[in-house]
Design a protein around this motif. Sequence first.
Motif, PDB file in Angstrom:
ATOM      1  N   UNK A 486     -12.940 -53.184  13.168  1.00  0.00           N
ATOM      2  CA  UNK A 486     -12.277 -53.909  14.241  1.00  0.00           C
ATOM      3  C   UNK A 486     -13.307 -54.526  15.168  1.00  0.00           C
ATOM      4  N   UNK A 487     -14.288 -53.743  15.478  1.00  0.00           N
ATOM      5  CA  UNK A 487     -15.323 -54.223  16.364  1.00  0.00           C
ATOM      6  C   UNK A 487     -16.396 -55.002  15.618  1.00  0.00           C
ATOM      7  N   UNK A 488     -16.416 -54.860  14.324  1.00  0.00           N
ATOM      8  CA  UNK A 488     -17.358 -55.686  13.582  1.00  0.00           C
ATOM      9  C   UNK A 488     -18.765 -55.120  13.532  1.00  0.00           C
ATOM     10  N   UNK A 489     -18.927 -53.829  13.520  1.00  0.00           N
ATOM     11  CA  UNK A 489     -20.257 -53.247  13.403  1.00  0.00           C
ATOM     12  C   UNK A 489     -20.837 -53.606  12.048  1.00  0.00           C
ATOM     13  N   UNK A 490     -22.133 -53.859  12.066  1.00  0.00           N
ATOM     14  CA  UNK A 490     -22.716 -54.380  10.836  1.00  0.00           C
ATOM     15  C   UNK A 490     -23.106 -53.236   9.921  1.00  0.00           C
TER      16      UNK A 490
END
Lengths: 583, 150, 92
Positions: A486-490
């Motif tokens: 959801x937050x887009x952590x890589x």
Amino acid sequence: MIEYLIPAPFLLVMIAALLWPRRSEYVGYLGAAAGLVTLALVYLTWRSGTPGGELEWFAVAGTMFTWSVMVDQLSLLLAGIVAGIGTFIFLYSVGYMDASEELRRYYAELALFATSMLAVVMSANLFQLFFAWELVGVSSYLLIGYWHDRKTAIAAARKAFITIIIGDAFLLAGIFLLWKGYGTFAIAPILEAARADTITTIAGLFIIIGAISKSAQFPLHAWLPDAMEGPTPVSAFLHSATMVKAGLFLVARFLPLLAIAGLSPVLIIIAVITIIISACMALVENDIKRVLAYSTMNQLAFILLAFGLGATVAGLYHLLNHSVFKALLFMAAGVIIHLAGTQDIRQMELKLGWNVLAVTTAIGALALAGLPPLSGFFSKDAIFEQILHTGNAALILVFSIAIIMSAAYISRWYLLIFRRNGSVAHVHWQMRAPLPILAALVVFGGLITGMFYSWWDSSASASLFAGVLSTILALAGFGIAYAIYWRGMDINWLSRSSMAEFFRQRFLLDDLGSALASAVQGIGKAMVWVDTHIVDRTVVGVGHMLSAVGALLRRFISGHPTNYLFAFVIGFIIIIITLRFVL
Amino acid sequence: MSEPLLLVTSSIAALGALYAINARQLMRGVLGLAVFFIALAMLFAQLGAWYLAVGQLFLFVGGVVTLFVLAFNFVRTPIQHSGSFWPWMVSMLALLSLALFLPFSFATPQGISLTTFAAEMFLQYGWILNLALLLLFSAIITSQYLLEDT
Amino acid sequence: MIPLIASMVLFSIGIYGVLSKRDILRITISVSVILGSITLLLASLAQNSGNYSFILFIWAVEVMEILVALAVFLYLARSEKKDINDLQQLRW
């Protein structure tokens, strides 16, 4: 008398489906009605309190084969699950399947499956159980390969059937070993007379192998992900709620025997391995139904683990709850596929909001993760409780990680499908209708915990510590998925790693199976070579040899009387010599 | 049963058979067969089977050889005789009558009746003599062919 | 003793003649030689008992056989078949 009729309504639906003259939608409604009738029959049987009975069928060499029915909590539970979920599935199929296709075959196969599954759970002798078991496998094969112009579907159906047949062979061997050891096919006498000797141990092991093949546990699990080639209602019915439960039902039936034979550790080991590999594979899978398939494998392994630890009632409670929320999830997945037009969750963008679809899917997903107060929490917690009781540190650690991973993979699944800015669309009422009903069952299902345990004459032991711990672990898993998706952590470094690739390759177990199959096929090819080059050549060579001998002998028939006279004289001399010197 | 006589007769038979098979001209082969049959008859006589000897001579020499000659002549191109055949015919008839009446030269001059004729013809040695004369007659006839190329 | 050996020698001469000659009449002659040797054998074997009458049966058959052979020869010689190897109808 009623208990014999439990498989009957669906049997009638199958016959009706085969003979239906016109539009086949109505067979779906008929199937749903049959499901309700069966549910009523199950209820009446429960109320009447009969323990079952038997009808004589035929006798072979002094052994009487009977059609016998066993009525106890286990069979009633499973029968109720099949009937109840079957009702929803038939209704759902009317909306899901494209009505322009020829669907009579589909409904007939579905009804065949329901009938044979009911026969499996109600049967009281092993011969009848095996007969119905095989029918279940056959209908699964037919339904997986329903769209038979798709090569992948046919291959998947074949793979499923072959894997299941391997298990069936072992099961049959186990049945005959039990017959040899105990002298009967009837289940109740065998369980009563169970003792710990070699025959029982080997037969129990074979029964476990048979159960594993049907319930997709390691090592006979490879068919379940590919079985998602079938239509989604089929995946919802067979491969999440009922058929895969048949193997676990068998283990539950024979648990007293397996425990006495000392095979519980085998169950635990198989369950643990399956938990680990299915969770790993679910984390890297991108097909919407395959993720659910791996999660089914995972949850079934939880149930198997519970059985192995001796917590039968906890396992059965989880079985019930899992059937409900997994069917919900699959039906939701079917709706999602219809809306998104694809099966790859990375390409889906449905609206995350207060619409029916998102909410019911969320309820199902959270139940799978085990968040209170949903039903999944109560049953998973019960199992976790039993694990904590054993005090085995490794087991506790593994199960804790499994809870985290299961929460993580289902959250990943959900969050990839439903985005902040997605689309909303409309589907048929038949597809939308089951979702809220099942979601309600999931939400309020936790209330029957006490009733469920008392049905089995045991009590639920619950500790606050276990409940809090499992909730924290589930939230941890959810948090990880939230952060990533959801937050887009890589996490590219992780998803491109060779470990992830190993998971994607299904731990190379499929390749192992293919290599094994090729080896066996190599034996077959060698046989063919032997047959063509040696056996056939011998046979033809005999003919050639005879005709060559004939050609040789033909030269004696020259037509010249002189030659004939010469032969006559030679023969005469031979006769003289024979008469004089031999005789 | 004298050994040397048996040996001589047997060798005559063998030589006759060999000549019968290997002769270049078929008629000479038939003559060799006749010699073989006669030697065979003599062997039978030496073994003590008089009647067999006589039967051999009657049937085979007189019958079979004659049949061979007959068959052979049916398929041969006819031979053109040069000159008339009357002298030959008269000489043959004379020989025949000589052969038939020669036994009676030993008869007593009491008178010739049928019984005495028969007695003379068929008594122990008379008929052997008669046979020999018949053979001689047939030999003379067949020797006609010896003088011709067949 | 000598007649026995003589009959065997004559028998072999006759067999030689049957197998090596191609002219039908010559073969018939050889057959007569064979039969003669057999009658000689039988006569010498019957010397002790004095029963020579069995040979009459053999003679009867032999004479009939020569008659039939000569009749067949006459029939064949009409179409100029004097070589036995020309008679080849009974072959495969």
